[in-house]
Design a protein around this motif. Structure first.
Motif, PDB file in Angstrom:
ATOM      1  N   ALA A  79      29.182  35.369  38.565  1.00 32.11           N
ATOM      2  CA  ALA A  79      29.681  34.189  40.128  1.00 32.11           C
ATOM      3  C   ALA A  79      30.978  33.981  39.458  1.00 32.11           C
ATOM      4  O   ALA A  79      31.669  34.349  40.269  1.00 32.11           O
ATOM      5  N   LYS A  80      31.265  33.411  38.542  1.00 29.35           N
ATOM      6  CA  LYS A  80      32.679  33.123  38.485  1.00 29.35           C
ATOM      7  C   LYS A  80      33.805  34.220  38.320  1.00 29.35           C
ATOM      8  O   LYS A  80      34.436  34.332  39.101  1.00 29.35           O
ATOM      9  N   ASN A  81      33.291  34.852  37.837  1.00 28.41           N
ATOM     10  CA  ASN A  81      34.573  36.806  37.541  1.00 28.41           C
ATOM     11  C   ASN A  81      34.000  36.978  39.286  1.00 28.41           C
ATOM     12  O   ASN A  81      35.076  37.062  39.439  1.00 28.41           O
ATOM     13  N   ASN A  82      33.175  37.008  39.762  1.00 30.96           N
ATOM     14  CA  ASN A  82      33.297  37.211  41.495  1.00 30.96           C
ATOM     15  C   ASN A  82      34.289  36.292  42.267  1.00 30.96           C
ATOM     16  O   ASN A  82      35.205  37.550  42.612  1.00 30.96           O
ATOM     17  N   PHE A 108      37.315  37.698  44.064  1.00 29.41           N
ATOM     18  CA  PHE A 108      37.605  37.136  45.657  1.00 29.41           C
ATOM     19  C   PHE A 108      38.399  36.991  46.301  1.00 29.41           C
ATOM     20  O   PHE A 108      39.281  37.257  47.470  1.00 29.41           O
ATOM     21  N   ASN A 109      39.012  35.739  45.687  1.00 29.86           N
ATOM     22  CA  ASN A 109      40.668  34.714  45.438  1.00 29.86           C
ATOM     23  C   ASN A 109      42.000  34.968  44.847  1.00 29.86           C
ATOM     24  O   ASN A 109      42.372  34.185  45.322  1.00 29.86           O
ATOM     25  N   HIS A 110      41.336  36.347  44.141  1.00 30.39           N
ATOM     26  CA  HIS A 110      42.626  36.529  43.688  1.00 30.39           C
ATOM     27  C   HIS A 110      43.489  35.560  42.437  1.00 30.39           C
ATOM     28  O   HIS A 110      44.571  35.091  42.375  1.00 30.39           O
ATOM     29  N   ILE A 111      42.428  34.067  42.111  1.00 32.98           N
ATOM     30  CA  ILE A 111      42.711  33.702  41.028  1.00 32.98           C
ATOM     31  C   ILE A 111      42.437  33.806  39.477  1.00 32.98           C
ATOM     32  O   ILE A 111      41.602  34.835  39.141  1.00 32.98           O
ATOM     33  N   PRO A 112      43.108  33.463  38.452  1.00 31.33           N
ATOM     34  CA  PRO A 112      42.054  33.317  37.292  1.00 31.33           C
ATOM     35  C   PRO A 112      40.859  32.663  37.020  1.00 31.33           C
ATOM     36  O   PRO A 112      40.862  31.647  37.866  1.00 31.33           O
ATOM     37  N   VAL A 113      39.619  33.553  36.656  1.00 29.06           N
ATOM     38  CA  VAL A 113      38.726  32.565  36.295  1.00 29.06           C
ATOM     39  C   VAL A 113      38.748  31.373  35.579  1.00 29.06           C
ATOM     40  O   VAL A 113      38.246  30.645  36.267  1.00 29.06           O
ATOM     41  N   ALA A 114      39.651  30.906  35.294  1.00 31.30           N
ATOM     42  CA  ALA A 114      39.794  29.628  34.124  1.00 31.30           C
ATOM     43  C   ALA A 114      40.620  29.515  35.401  1.00 31.30           C
ATOM     44  O   ALA A 114      39.891  27.531  35.316  1.00 31.30           O
ATOM     45  N   ASN A 115      40.011  28.913  36.494  1.00 34.20           N
ATOM     46  CA  ASN A 115      40.911  28.075  37.282  1.00 34.20           C
ATOM     47  C   ASN A 115      39.341  27.769  38.593  1.00 34.20           C
ATOM     48  O   ASN A 115      39.538  27.058  39.299  1.00 34.20           O
ATOM     49  N   VAL A 116      38.666  28.497  38.514  1.00 36.84           N
ATOM     50  CA  VAL A 116      37.115  28.350  39.114  1.00 36.84           C
ATOM     51  C   VAL A 116      36.289  27.519  38.077  1.00 36.84           C
ATOM     52  O   VAL A 116      36.482  27.247  36.823  1.00 36.84           O
TER      53      VAL A 116
END
Length: 94
Positions: free
Chosen positions: A59-62, A66-74
């Motif tokens: 879910a984090k990776n998706n 989808f939002n073109h952001i680093p996973v660390a920002n989720v």
């Protein structure tokens, strides 16, 4: 920006789904970006730590992709396990 396949807007028609099917659900967000609630059918009534961890990471990776952001920002929302497909503004099956 075009939504990825599987994003549903509005309340989904649950009549076609078996309401007793159990699902893993978790909301992902990041700052001012719109949150998405992810869901996946559980493999059994009591999912393993491996299954739930994989679901959260998928879910984090998706969301990041989808939002073109680093996973660390989720930001991960509360993890839930229970019957029925989640309803709401933005849900996505992974």
């Amino acid at each position: 920006m075009k939504a990825p396949k599987g994003i549903f807007v509005g309340i989904r028609n649950l009549k076609k789904e078996n309401i007793m099917t159990l699902y893993l659900t978790q909301k992902m967000s990041s700052g001012s970006l719109e949150a998405i609630t992810y869901y996946r059918k559980q493999t059994n009534e009591h999912p393993s730590h491996t299954e739930t961890s994989k679901f959260t990471q998928d879910a984090k990776n998706n969301y990041a992709t989808f939002n073109h952001i680093p996973v660390a920002n989720v930001t991960e929302g509360a993890f839930k396990s229970g019957p029925g497909i989640p309803t709401g503004r933005k849900t996505y099956e992974i």
